[in-house]
Enzyme design. Structure first.
Site, PDB file in Angstrom:
ATOM      1  N   CYS A 115       0.822  -1.220   0.000  1.00  0.00           N
ATOM      2  CA  CYS A 115       0.000   0.000   0.000  1.00  0.00           C
ATOM      3  C   CYS A 115       0.852   1.265   0.000  1.00  0.00           C
ATOM      4  O   CYS A 115       0.315   2.364  -0.164  1.00  0.00           O
ATOM      5  CB  CYS A 115      -0.935   0.007   1.193  1.00  0.00           C
ATOM      6  N   HIS A 257      -3.113   6.773   3.920  1.00  0.00           N
ATOM      7  CA  HIS A 257      -3.603   5.572   3.247  1.00  0.00           C
ATOM      8  C   HIS A 257      -4.968   5.208   3.827  1.00  0.00           C
ATOM      9  O   HIS A 257      -5.184   5.262   5.031  1.00  0.00           O
ATOM     10  CB  HIS A 257      -2.596   4.435   3.463  1.00  0.00           C
ATOM     11  N   ASN A 287     -10.169  -0.246   0.768  1.00  0.00           N
ATOM     12  CA  ASN A 287      -8.709  -0.150   0.701  1.00  0.00           C
ATOM     13  C   ASN A 287      -8.250  -0.451  -0.730  1.00  0.00           C
ATOM     14  O   ASN A 287      -8.390  -1.584  -1.198  1.00  0.00           O
ATOM     15  CB  ASN A 287      -8.123  -1.160   1.694  1.00  0.00           C
TER      16      ASN A 287
HETATM   17  O1  UT7 Z   1      -3.620  -1.662   3.842  1.00  0.00           O
HETATM   18  C1  UT7 Z   1      -2.737  -1.864   4.882  1.00  0.00           C
HETATM   19  C2  UT7 Z   1      -2.834  -3.219   5.463  1.00  0.00           C
HETATM   20  N1  UT7 Z   1      -4.122  -3.532   6.024  1.00  0.00           N
HETATM   21  C3  UT7 Z   1      -4.481  -3.061   7.218  1.00  0.00           C
HETATM   22  O2  UT7 Z   1      -3.818  -2.255   7.825  1.00  0.00           O
HETATM   23  C4  UT7 Z   1      -5.756  -3.614   7.813  1.00  0.00           C
HETATM   24  C5  UT7 Z   1      -5.592  -3.704   9.307  1.00  0.00           C
HETATM   25  N2  UT7 Z   1      -6.662  -4.409   9.990  1.00  0.00           N
HETATM   26  C6  UT7 Z   1      -7.958  -4.013  10.075  1.00  0.00           C
HETATM   27  O3  UT7 Z   1      -8.376  -3.069   9.438  1.00  0.00           O
HETATM   28  C7  UT7 Z   1      -8.853  -4.716  11.070  1.00  0.00           C
HETATM   29  O4  UT7 Z   1      -8.075  -5.565  11.864  1.00  0.00           O
HETATM   30  C8  UT7 Z   1      -9.969  -5.560  10.406  1.00  0.00           C
HETATM   31  C9  UT7 Z   1     -11.027  -4.646   9.774  1.00  0.00           C
HETATM   32  C10 UT7 Z   1      -9.377  -6.470   9.368  1.00  0.00           C
HETATM   33  C11 UT7 Z   1     -10.681  -6.414  11.449  1.00  0.00           C
HETATM   34  O5  UT7 Z   1     -11.133  -5.618  12.530  1.00  0.00           O
HETATM   35  P1  UT7 Z   1     -10.864  -6.102  14.036  1.00  0.00           P
HETATM   36  O6  UT7 Z   1     -11.548  -5.157  14.932  1.00  0.00           O
HETATM   37  O7  UT7 Z   1      -9.364  -6.220  14.165  1.00  0.00           O
HETATM   38  O8  UT7 Z   1     -11.594  -7.487  14.122  1.00  0.00           O
HETATM   39  P2  UT7 Z   1     -11.008  -8.962  14.346  1.00  0.00           P
HETATM   40  O9  UT7 Z   1     -10.056  -9.379  13.283  1.00  0.00           O
HETATM   41  O10 UT7 Z   1     -10.502  -9.034  15.758  1.00  0.00           O
HETATM   42  O11 UT7 Z   1     -12.284  -9.876  14.209  1.00  0.00           O
HETATM   43  C12 UT7 Z   1     -13.348  -9.773  15.111  1.00  0.00           C
HETATM   44  C13 UT7 Z   1     -14.438 -10.783  14.760  1.00  0.00           C
HETATM   45  C14 UT7 Z   1     -13.961 -12.221  14.567  1.00  0.00           C
HETATM   46  O12 UT7 Z   1     -14.926 -13.070  15.191  1.00  0.00           O
HETATM   47  P3  UT7 Z   1     -14.663 -13.667  16.679  1.00  0.00           P
HETATM   48  O13 UT7 Z   1     -13.408 -14.461  16.559  1.00  0.00           O
HETATM   49  O14 UT7 Z   1     -14.532 -12.462  17.578  1.00  0.00           O
HETATM   50  O15 UT7 Z   1     -15.899 -14.459  16.900  1.00  0.00           O
HETATM   51  C15 UT7 Z   1     -14.027 -12.425  13.079  1.00  0.00           C
HETATM   52  O16 UT7 Z   1     -14.291 -13.783  12.730  1.00  0.00           O
HETATM   53  O17 UT7 Z   1     -15.098 -10.425  13.547  1.00  0.00           O
HETATM   54  C16 UT7 Z   1     -15.208 -11.575  12.693  1.00  0.00           C
HETATM   55  N3  UT7 Z   1     -15.177 -11.135  11.306  1.00  0.00           N
HETATM   56  C17 UT7 Z   1     -16.282 -10.765  10.628  1.00  0.00           C
HETATM   57  N4  UT7 Z   1     -17.568 -10.731  10.972  1.00  0.00           N
HETATM   58  C18 UT7 Z   1     -18.456 -10.288  10.058  1.00  0.00           C
HETATM   59  C19 UT7 Z   1     -14.085 -10.963  10.499  1.00  0.00           C
HETATM   60  N5  UT7 Z   1     -14.474 -10.503   9.300  1.00  0.00           N
HETATM   61  C20 UT7 Z   1     -15.841 -10.359   9.355  1.00  0.00           C
HETATM   62  C21 UT7 Z   1     -16.792  -9.923   8.434  1.00  0.00           C
HETATM   63  N6  UT7 Z   1     -18.093  -9.892   8.829  1.00  0.00           N
HETATM   64  N7  UT7 Z   1     -16.477  -9.494   7.202  1.00  0.00           N
END
Ligand code: UT7
Length: 332
Positions: A115, A257, A287
């Site tokens: 990115c 970004h 993104n």
């Molecule tokens: O471009 C540069 C590189 N990319 C980034 O910098 C992205 C960085 N990361 C993020 O933006 C965030 O970490 C995410 C948006 C990817 C995820 O947000 P989060 O608050 O970190 O959530 P998480 O990964 O801790 O997931 C929480 C829950 C999980 O369920 P459990 O284990 O708590 O039951 C996931 O399975 O959300 C679940 N989950 C979803 N639920 C509904 C993950 N994706 C989805 C989804 N819809 N699309």
């Protein structure tokens, strides 16, 4: 030593809009989850029917930047494209853009820096201008992440999108323009975000039912990336300001970004800047990796968000890991 002025900006996005509710029909997700966790409401997906290859999107963005800059394609002596989703492994997207523009006098190549690709490309061009080896350059950030997504993986497919942005940079004696660039990498953490090799010469089918669900291998460990994104973006923004003897109050607009609104808000909180001074369009495009900063910069420019003489700080973070900054004194 000549200075590098951005004299034109342009962008191009695919016509097709994929909303959060569309995604609810193909993976176990909800508009509520995607909006709350990322701020994304919709993203653009490229289509073969609309002739939206990586080179097509990059060329359209470039033509707009060239038109604003009021230069001829023949005057370009360098074309550098930041992308991780070129149409082919080779030749470069930059050479394809060169052909479409008839920019016969340019050297052209791509840069892969996740990115941060656009800011890496901008830095290369700024250095070439300072060294006197380049007078007028085109810098592009373009992605079609839809072509490398696993559409069965809800943790990634809801976050990414397609688009392109471009700037024309010119060597001039006057002060201002690109005041600094800083580039960083940490290869030890490459496996937090990666894709296996795949020729990206494909398009997402027109209807969601037809989306090829074969798992392409885009893997992301979101949570550790999230924490590093907030920290590294804040650190590199501070480094850019301190290098230029500026404070956050001296910066008129921050263009970070666009990966996640919560990352951007975390950075703004760390830097103690109000969100009014931060440009965001992640809700519309998700993104778009290398394309996100030039796309945001072009929209901000066309909306009149920068005045001549304003300091504008660009900061990026992504796969590699890579992160980068560029402090601009706006001259348009
Ligand atoms: O471009 C540069 C590189 N990319 C980034 O910098 C992205 C960085 N990361 C993020 O933006 C965030 O970490 C995410 C948006 C990817 C995820 O947000 P989060 O608050 O970190 O959530 P998480 O990964 O801790 O997931 C929480 C829950 C999980 O369920 P459990 O284990 O708590 O039951 C996931 O399975 O959300 C679940 N989950 C979803 N639920 C509904 C993950 N994706 C989805 C989804 N819809 N699309």
């Amino acid at each position: 030593m000549p200075n590098s002025h951005i004299i034109g900006t342009g962008s191009s996005i695919p016509k097709r809009v994929l909303s959060n509710s569309d995604l609810e029909t193909i993976v176990d997700t909800s508009d509520e989850w995607i909006s709350r966790r990322s701020g994304i409401k919709e993203r653009r997906i490229s289509s073969k029917k609309e002739k939206e290859s990586t080179a097509d999107l990059a060329t359209r963005a470039s033509l707009k930047a060239i038109e604003m800059a009021n230069v001829s394609p023949e005057s370009l002596d360098l074309i550098v494209v930041g992308t991780v989703t070129p149409d082919r492994q080779f030749p470069s997207s930059a050479c394809m853009v060169q052909k479409e523009l008839n920019a016969a006098n340019a050297a052209a190549f791509d840069i892969s820096a996740g990115c941060s690709g656009f800011l890496y490309a901008l830095s290369v061009v700024d250095n070439a201008i300072s060294a006197g080896t380049c007078k007028t350059a085109l810098v592009v950030g373009v992605e079609r992440l839809s072509t490398i997504l696993n559409w069965e993986d809800r943790s990634t497919c809801v976050l990414l999108g397609d688009g392109a942005g471009a700037v024309v940079v010119s060597a001039v004696p006057e002060q201002g323009g690109i005041l600094s660039t800083h580039l960083k990498s940490d290869g030890h953490l490459w496996d937090l975000l990666y894709s296996s090799y795949r020729n990206g010469n494909s398009h997402t089918p027109e209807t969601l039912r037809e989306i090829d669900k074969k798992p392409f291998d885009l893997k992301m460990d979101g949570n550790p990336l999230f924490k590093r994104a907030v920290g590294y973006l804040s650190d590199i923004a501070r480094e850019a300001m301190s290098h230029n003897a500026l404070t956050s109050e001296d910066v008129g607009l921050f263009v970070p970004h666009q990966a996640n609104i919560r990352i951007i808000q975390g950075m703004a909180k760390n830097l103690r800047i109000p969100m009014e001074k931060v440009y965001t369009n992640v809700h519309k495009y998700g993104n778009t990796s290398s394309a996100s900063i030039p796309l945001a910069l072009d929209e901000a420019n066309r909306e009149g968000r920068m005045k001549t003489g304003d300091h504008v700080l660009l900061v990026a973070f992504g796969a590699g890991l890579t992160w980068a900054s560029s402090m601009l004194k706006w001259v348009l």
